[in-house]
Structures are given as structure tokens and as C-alpha cells.
Design a protein around this motif. Structure first.
Motif, PDB file in Angstrom:
ATOM      1  N   THR A 335      55.622   3.881 -18.024  1.00  8.99           N
ATOM      2  CA  THR A 335      57.306   4.393 -17.740  1.00  8.99           C
ATOM      3  C   THR A 335      56.904   5.741 -17.004  1.00  8.99           C
ATOM      4  O   THR A 335      55.762   6.654 -16.822  1.00  8.99           O
ATOM      5  N   ALA A 336      57.232   6.387 -15.722  1.00 12.23           N
ATOM      6  CA  ALA A 336      57.179   7.009 -14.458  1.00 12.23           C
ATOM      7  C   ALA A 336      58.285   7.168 -14.121  1.00 12.23           C
ATOM      8  O   ALA A 336      59.582   6.811 -13.619  1.00 12.23           O
ATOM      9  N   GLU A 337      58.994   8.951 -14.676  1.00  4.28           N
ATOM     10  CA  GLU A 337      59.826   9.722 -14.436  1.00  4.28           C
ATOM     11  C   GLU A 337      59.835  11.573 -13.351  1.00  4.28           C
ATOM     12  O   GLU A 337      58.706  11.760 -13.751  1.00  4.28           O
ATOM     13  N   ARG A 342      59.016  18.228 -12.124  1.00  6.99           N
ATOM     14  CA  ARG A 342      57.947  17.930 -12.836  1.00  6.99           C
ATOM     15  C   ARG A 342      57.641  15.928 -12.291  1.00  6.99           C
ATOM     16  O   ARG A 342      58.920  15.259 -12.196  1.00  6.99           O
ATOM     17  N   TYR A 343      56.894  15.211 -12.557  1.00  2.00           N
ATOM     18  CA  TYR A 343      56.893  14.546 -12.679  1.00  2.00           C
ATOM     19  C   TYR A 343      56.268  14.049 -14.062  1.00  2.00           C
ATOM     20  O   TYR A 343      55.490  14.608 -14.717  1.00  2.00           O
ATOM     21  N   ILE A 344      56.793  12.868 -14.679  1.00  2.00           N
ATOM     22  CA  ILE A 344      56.171  12.439 -15.979  1.00  2.00           C
ATOM     23  C   ILE A 344      55.943  11.044 -16.269  1.00  2.00           C
ATOM     24  O   ILE A 344      56.753   9.670 -16.098  1.00  2.00           O
ATOM     25  N   VAL A 345      54.615  10.681 -17.088  1.00  2.00           N
ATOM     26  CA  VAL A 345      54.090   9.736 -17.107  1.00  2.00           C
ATOM     27  C   VAL A 345      53.908   9.458 -17.771  1.00  2.00           C
ATOM     28  O   VAL A 345      53.121   9.595 -19.195  1.00  2.00           O
ATOM     29  N   ASN A 346      54.314   7.915 -18.561  1.00  2.00           N
ATOM     30  CA  ASN A 346      53.896   7.708 -20.039  1.00  2.00           C
ATOM     31  C   ASN A 346      53.336   6.510 -20.547  1.00  2.00           C
ATOM     32  O   ASN A 346      53.917   4.703 -19.277  1.00  2.00           O
ATOM     33  N   LEU A 347      52.118   6.231 -20.243  1.00  2.00           N
ATOM     34  CA  LEU A 347      51.647   4.332 -20.864  1.00  2.00           C
ATOM     35  C   LEU A 347      50.786   4.387 -22.011  1.00  2.00           C
ATOM     36  O   LEU A 347      50.136   5.531 -22.508  1.00  2.00           O
TER      37      LEU A 347
END
Length: 357
Positions: A335-337, A342-347
Motif C-alpha cells: 500500500t502507498a499513501e 509525506r509519503y507512506i509505504v507499507n509492504l
């Protein structure tokens, strides 16, 4: 010998050995009730001989069927006609062998129907039994060969897919390495013009990163501790380039030897600098949290960005990453927000998932 022919030879040889053993066992068991006065050693010898004779009749019929199956075009129609003649010939040979050799010379009796009346050489019931025996055996070897061919085809398709994926992954990785190298060299050039004291340190760190990219990343998989070390080297380069950059890197890895595809994780970091940190006018930051527990990786990245970033980001890098993950870890979660600042990425990658090739 070609692998296909070698495989066919082994499979068919094993089939005939098992088939012969089964037929010997069944006939020997049957002879106990038909000839109870005969010693078992004699019955066993007789059974071994007669089943060998039957085998010499059945094998040509079986391979004639396979030949018909593999023939195409007008030739296939002619082979169908030929096969019908082969079946008739096989039935007649089977009956001749049974009626004139097996019963009188091996069993020492006259062939009968249910032990009551003599059985002629051409009798509808016994001829049908011979036909069914031959067709049943031919169907067995036909099924074995078709199954073998299908399994071989599946292996070939799987190999082709794997080779195709390898080629695509190699191309995707090649798109990443030059981008990082050219950007870093441009920055080193700028630092050299300013005669910055950090220039030698950046060159040293760059050599470590490039050594990893050229040699280590050539492997399909590598231990995650080496991949993490490469990320740290990359962050040190960026720290020297961006004096106001705040870096927070947390790692909790319970199995450093866990294998992962190289250059997957660092691409998110590169993307954070390309589309976030490097565009931030004020103080920039990047926070990385990595946790590997029981074969499940949680990878979280937050980085600063301008509220109204300059230019138009193509996000080609993120598309590249997504494609690699689809190929390597089909059941991953990414997911990329993007917020105002800011940018937030969760893998999440589950290495226990056996679907990866």
C-alpha cells in the motif's frame, strides 16, 4: 540419449515389469484352484512362461495403439485401418497360443468353458475375453504414456515461464541500477566542484553499493542481512549529500539468513529520495521500520515531501517495483499513501508462501 526418450524408456520399462509381476501373481493364484494337484513350483514355472508368451503378444498391440495416436493427417486414417487388422491378428495369436500351447503343453489338459465343454479355437466367448484382455492392457500403457507426456509438457511450460520471468526481472533490475549510478555520480561531481570534504567518503560508499549491485544482485536470492547492509550504505551516501536529512532506521530481524530477491527493498528507499526527500525545501526526513518475524516481513517507510511538489512525478520506479513483486511474491501486500507532507509505504511479504518460483 535425449532426456525425453530416456524418461520414456524408464517409465515404460517400469510399467512392463510391474504389469508382468501382477499378471504372474494373478495367474498363479488362479492356478491354485484350477490345478490343485500340481505342485506350486511347477505351477509357478508354468505361469512365468505363459505370461512371458502373452507379453510378447500384447506389447506390439500396445505400441501400435500409441503409433496410431501420434499419427496425423490422412496417414492417421490409414493407421486406424491397420490397427484394426493388428487387433484381429493379436486376438487370433492370443487364442492360438492359449488353445494350442498353454492348455495342452503347459497345463496338460484340454481348454474348456467353465470346465464342462471343450473350447474351440474360434469361440465367441473366449475370443471376446481375449479381445478384452488385450484392449485392457493396451489402454493401460496408452494411459501411462499420455500421462507421462502431459507431465513432461507441464515441466517444459514451467521451465519456459521461469526463464521468461528471469529475463523480465533482469530487465527490471537493469532499469534501476543506471538510474542510481548516474544520479549519485552527478552529486559527486557537484561536491567535487565545491571541493567538499565528504567527497572521498561518498565515493567509498558508492563503490560498496555498486559492488553489491553488480555482483551480489546478480543472484536470484540473497540473505536479507546483506540486503539491509546495502540499504544502510545507500542511506550513508544520502546522509552526506543531504546534511539536514533526518534518518531513522529500525530493524528487528529474527532470521538474518532469510533469502530475498536483491534490490527489492532498496527501490522503495530510492523512490523516497527521488520523489520526496530530494524535493523537500526544508528539513527532510525518512523513517524506515523493518521487522522479520517467523518468515513474514513488515516493511514500513515514511518520507517527507513538499505540500505542492515541483514538477510531475512519473512514478515509473513504483510501477517497476510492483511488477517485480507480482513476479516474485504474488501474494504480497503493498500500500502507498500520500498526505500533504509525506509519503507512506507499507509492504508485507510472507516468505512462507510457496507460490514464489
Amino acid at each position: 540419449m535425449k532426456p525425453d526418450r530416456k524418461s520414456k524408456l524408464y517409465v515404460h520399462l517400469l510399467f512392463w515389469i510391474l504389469y508382468y509381476i501382477l499378471e504372474v501373481y494373478l495367474d498363479f493364484y488362479w492356478s491354485r484352484y484350477q490345478f490343485p494337484a500340481t505342485e506350486w513350483q511347477t505351477r509357478l514355472q508354468n505361469t512365468i512362461v505363459l505370461e512371458l508368451g502373452y507379453l510378447l503378444i500384447k506389447m506390439p498391440l500396445a505400441y501400435a495403439l500409441l503409433y496410431v495416436y501420434e499419427t496425423t493427417g490422412i496417414k492417421k486414417f490409414l493407421t486406424y485401418i491397420l490397427y484394426c487388422f493388428i487387433i484381429v491378428a493379436a486376438v487370433l495369436t492370443h487364442r492360438f497360443f492359449t488353445h494350442y500351447i498353454i492348455y495342452p503343453h503347459i497345463y496338460g489338459v484340454t481348454e474348456t468353458l467353465d470346465g464342462k465343454q471343450p473350447s474351440g479355437f474360434i469361440n465367441g466367448l473366449v475370443a471376446f475375453n481375449s479381445f478384452m484382455d488385450l484392449i485392457f492392457m493396451a489402454g493401460l500403457i496408452f494411459g501411462v504414456e499420455i500421462t507421462r507426456q502431459k507431465n513432461l509438457l507441464k515441466e517444459q511450460i514451467s521451465l519456459l515461464k521461469s526463464e521468461k520471468l528471469d529475463q523480465e526481472l533482469t530487465m527490471l533490475k537493469a532499469q534501476i541500477n543506471p538510474h542510481f549510478l548516474f544520479n549519485t555520480l552527478n552529486n559527486i561531481y557537484g561536491m567535487a566542484l565545491k571541493k567538499a570534504d565528504e567527497t572521498p567518503d561518498v565515493i567509498l560508499q558508492l563503490s560498496k553499493v555498486m559492488r553489491y549491485n553488480i555482483y551480489e544482485a546478480a543472484e536470484r536470492y540473497i540473505s536479507i542481512d546483506k540486503d539491509v547492509e546495502n540499504i544502510k550504505d545507500f542511506l550513508q551516501i544520502q546522509q552526506i549529500r543531504h546534511h539536514d536529512l533526518v534518518i531513522r532506521f529500525k530493524e528487528d530481524i529474527d532470521q538474518p539468513s532469510q533469502e530475498i530477491s536483491p534490490l527489492i527493498l532498496i527501490q522503495f528507499v530510492e523512490n523516497a529520495f527521488k520523489h520526496g526527500v530530494s524535493e523537500t525545501l526544508g528539513q527532510s526526513f525518512i523513517h524506515i521500520d523493518m521487522k522479520l518475524n517467523n518468515g513474514v516481513l513488515h516493511y514500513h517507510i515514511e518520507n517527507s515531501k513538499e505540500e505542492k511538489p515541483h514538477g510531475n512525478s512519473t512514478k515509473i520506479g513504483l510501477k517497476n517495483i510492483r511488477r517485480q513483486l507480482e513476479l516474485l511474491y504474488p501474494k504480497h501486500s503493498l500500500t502507498a499513501e500520500s498526505t500533504n507532507d509525506r509519503y507512506i509505504v507499507n509492504l508485507i511479504i510472507d516468505f512462507n508462501d510457496s507460490s514464489r518460483f
